[in-house]
Design an enzyme around this catalytic site. Structure first.
Site: not given
Length: 297
Positions: A148-149, A152, A225
């Protein structure tokens, strides 16, 4: 919630006042008028854009340094132990798959399950995880959070939100100054300089518009997100990402993540009323889980 809004307004006002003084001392406004750009609104808009974007990009440029200091994050330069080795290799594997430079990897001491990514460039970012995440998540769940990071970073979310913040800052500054000048000249009949009417109106308008600007920025943050969740599902697997979010539902709500990093973490503050949800950097976990369930495996 009120503390976050107050900090936003205080920071915004401080940036405006400091940069306005500096630019006026440098004679930039006078220079523009001498070049024939004497339309007051054009000059004001140029000032607003300069100030609005300057604050955002200064924050972005300092984001890695400030994140490390505020969170007490310790960078992993030479992995010590199997856990740190796994963490670094997992970040490297996902970064290579996304075609980005290897981010710096760090661990910060916090009991809650969380992580964040920050940095001014996709090829020079920082991915940090909490000690609580490493202690309380399975390897599959932690892998999804790391994905997930990295998503980003790969999506360029830091720069995207900085640009959005710069745009809304510009309009906050511009419209608040227009309101201040209008009240000063029309109501108080002050044609020379900026009187009390200007400053009172400008600061009040900036507070009101700053709240609206925060709502706009948080709206885009929530959209990014969902995209990072989708990217994590692609990198680590949909089921792993769903399991990670389910674990977050049962975890301690994050309390000490600074606002600058919260938008890029895996877990934000939980919402309550509909009004509070407008200021959330993250969508509710149930909505994120449902969105992933509707995504092909």
């Amino acid at each position: 919630m009120l503390t976050r809004i107050a900090l936003l307004l205080a920071t915004n006002i401080a940036v405006v006042l400091v940069l306005s003084i500096i630019l006026n001392l440098l004679g930039v406004e006078q220079f523009l008028r001498e070049q024939g750009i004497d339309a007051e609104m054009v000059t004001l808009l140029i000032f607003a854009a300069g100030i609005g974007f300057a604050g955002s990009f200064i924050s972005l440029a300092m984001s890695k340094y400030m994140a490390m200091k505020m969170m007490g994050a310790k960078p992993i330069e030479s992995p010590r132990g199997e856990q740190e080795q796994w963490l670094v290799e997992t970040v490297r594997r996902f970064a290579q798959r996304e075609g980005i430079g290897m981010p710096d990897v760090a661990i910060y001491d916090a009991p809650e399950i969380n992580a964040f990514a920050t940095g001014a460039r996709r090829n020079s970012a920082l991915v940090a995880v909490s000690s609580g995440l490493l202690q309380n998540m399975t390897r599959d769940e932690a892998e999804a959070v790391i994905a997930h990071e990295v998503a980003h970073v790969s999506n360029g979310d830091m720069v995207t939100l900085t640009l959005i913040q710069g745009v809304v800052n510009t309009f906050v500054i511009f419209l608040s100054h227009v309101a201040g000048r209008f009240v000063d000249r029309v109501v108080f009949k002050n044609e020379g300089g900026h009187g009390p009417g200007f400053w009172i109106t400008m600061i009040f308008a900036q507070m009101v518009l700053g709240v609206l600007a925060s709502m706009i920025t948080m709206y885009f943050s929530r959209k990014r997100e969902f995209r990072a969740d989708s990217g994590a599902a692609k990198l680590a697997g949909r089921d792993k990402m769903i399991a990670a979010l389910e674990k977050l539902k049962r975890s301690v709500e994050p309390q000490n993540m600074p606002d600058e990093m919260e938008a890029f973490g895996i877990n934000g503050r939980m919402g309550g009323s509909s009004i509070k949800r407008l200021f959330m950097s993250h969508p509710p976990l149930d909505e994120r889980i449902e969105a992933l369930k509707g995504r092909p495996v």
